[in-house]
Design a protein around this motif. Structure first.
Motif, PDB file in Angstrom:
ATOM      1  N   TRP A   1       0.842  -1.197   0.000  1.00 41.94           N
ATOM      2  CA  TRP A   1       0.000   0.000   0.000  1.00 41.94           C
ATOM      3  C   TRP A   1       0.877   1.247   0.000  1.00 41.94           C
ATOM      4  O   TRP A   1       1.999   1.234   0.502  1.00 41.94           O
ATOM      5  CB  TRP A   1      -0.983   0.009   1.167  1.00 41.94           C
ATOM      6  N   SER A   2       0.351   2.315  -0.582  1.00 40.77           N
ATOM      7  CA  SER A   2       1.091   3.581  -0.608  1.00 40.77           C
ATOM      8  C   SER A   2       0.115   4.744  -0.675  1.00 40.77           C
ATOM      9  O   SER A   2      -1.092   4.578  -0.890  1.00 40.77           O
ATOM     10  CB  SER A   2       2.052   3.636  -1.805  1.00 40.77           C
ATOM     11  N   ASP A   3       0.673   5.943  -0.496  1.00 35.08           N
ATOM     12  CA  ASP A   3      -0.106   7.161  -0.701  1.00 35.08           C
ATOM     13  C   ASP A   3      -0.323   7.383  -2.196  1.00 35.08           C
ATOM     14  O   ASP A   3       0.241   6.672  -3.030  1.00 35.08           O
ATOM     15  CB  ASP A   3       0.604   8.362  -0.074  1.00 35.08           C
ATOM     16  N   ASN A   4      -1.164   8.367  -2.532  1.00 33.23           N
ATOM     17  CA  ASN A   4      -1.299   8.742  -3.938  1.00 33.23           C
ATOM     18  C   ASN A   4      -0.304   9.846  -4.258  1.00 33.23           C
ATOM     19  O   ASN A   4       0.525  10.226  -3.418  1.00 33.23           O
ATOM     20  CB  ASN A   4      -2.742   9.140  -4.275  1.00 33.23           C
ATOM     21  N   GLU A   5      -0.372  10.388  -5.449  1.00 30.13           N
ATOM     22  CA  GLU A   5       0.640  11.358  -5.865  1.00 30.13           C
ATOM     23  C   GLU A   5       0.460  12.728  -5.226  1.00 30.13           C
ATOM     24  O   GLU A   5       1.296  13.610  -5.402  1.00 30.13           O
ATOM     25  CB  GLU A   5       0.655  11.453  -7.394  1.00 30.13           C
TER      26      GLU A   5
END
Length: 286
Positions: free
Chosen positions: A154-158
């Motif tokens: 999982w990651s943040d968006n831009e």
């Protein structure tokens, strides 16, 4: 010092007076932890000669920290993070032999129940200006590929936000995925090149950082939870090499071994490629 003398509180004998009140029937581990807490806490108060005004400010700070906590935000965990305590507890409880992939903090944005996806799936559901291919191999300490490894990512968006921070704005499970390795131990999926972002700094912890002259930023990273029966679960990040905040992560989560290359790709839809191999440590069998 006699037992009668210990019963009365003095500045010099403060630790002994407090710890003498722990009952004989107290759980042994609780007695050890609390007695050592009293020892170190009293030593700190004496070391800095804490004033009553300062203690009052501390009580107010802790009260406001608790008042910021709800089912969506845990300000005390944030305080633990920025003081390095979360990372220290994680390090003590996840010691591994040389060569095994290191842990770092889980963070507050993991979500259970993300569906398993075919290897190679694009986990970015809202479009990506900086698409990135993540790939690598999962092996044991002897370099043998591991099949059936569950890789939760999982990651943040831009813009630096996770989907759970923007319900109704980002699609559900945006930049999240679960993959399972085959016989070759390989994994690969499409995502975005993560960006650095600030931890929540609108509360007491953020105010503390400001007073200390510290920034609230985390360096860009992709989260990984790598698990298989018989091995230690790896909870970690891969950090974008060259990020401006690598050496000053607000929560001290960066380890040198977790800094990954993000190489530009010429031509084609994918703009970046990040290769990182995971090495799993076999779990002790009692």
């Amino acid at each position: 010092m006699t037992s009668q003398a210990v019963a009365y509180f003095t500045e010099h004998g403060s630790v002994e007076a407090v710890n003498a009140r722990i009952g004989a029937g107290c759980d042994a581990r609780l007695a050890l932890v609390m007695s050592r807490l009293v020892h170190h806490l009293h030593a700190f108060v004496k070391d800095v000669a804490l004033t009553q005004e300062e203690w009052g400010l501390a009580i107010d700070f802790l009260t406001r920290t608790g008042q910021m906590c709800d089912d969506k935000r845990q300000e005390y965990i944030l305080l633990s993070d920025v003081l390095g305590v979360s990372m220290l507890v994680d390090a003590i409880n996840n010691r591994r032999p040389e060569g095994a992939t290191e842990n770092t903090v889980l963070g507050p944005f993991h979500v259970d129940g993300v569906p398993e996806m075919p290897m190679g799936t694009n986990i970015c559901k809202d479009g990506a200006k900086e698409p990135c291919l993540f790939e690598g191999v999962v092996t044991d300490l002897q370099g043998r590929p591991l099949q059936g490894v569950r890789i939760d990512v999982w990651s943040d968006n831009e813009e630096g936000f996770y989907d759970v921070q923007q319900p109704g704005v980002q699609p559900e499970h945006n930049n999240r995925g679960v993959f399972v390795t085959g016989a070759d131990g390989r994994y690969w999926f499409e995502g975005i090149k993560p960006v650095s972002y600030p931890i929540p700094d609108d509360g007491p912890v953020g105010q503390l950082l400001g007073r200390l002259g510290r920034h609230p930023y985390r360096p860009a990273h992709m989260h990984f939870m790598v698990s298989r029966e018989g091995f230690d679960t790896i909870v970690t990040h891969t950090f974008v090499g060259g990020d401006a905040y690598l050496a000053s992560d607000a929560v001290f989560g960066v380890k040198a071994s977790l800094i990954a290359p993000f190489d530009p790709v010429e031509g084609g839809a994918t703009k970046w490629r990040s290769r990182f191999d995971f090495v799993m440590n076999p779990r002790d069998v009692v």
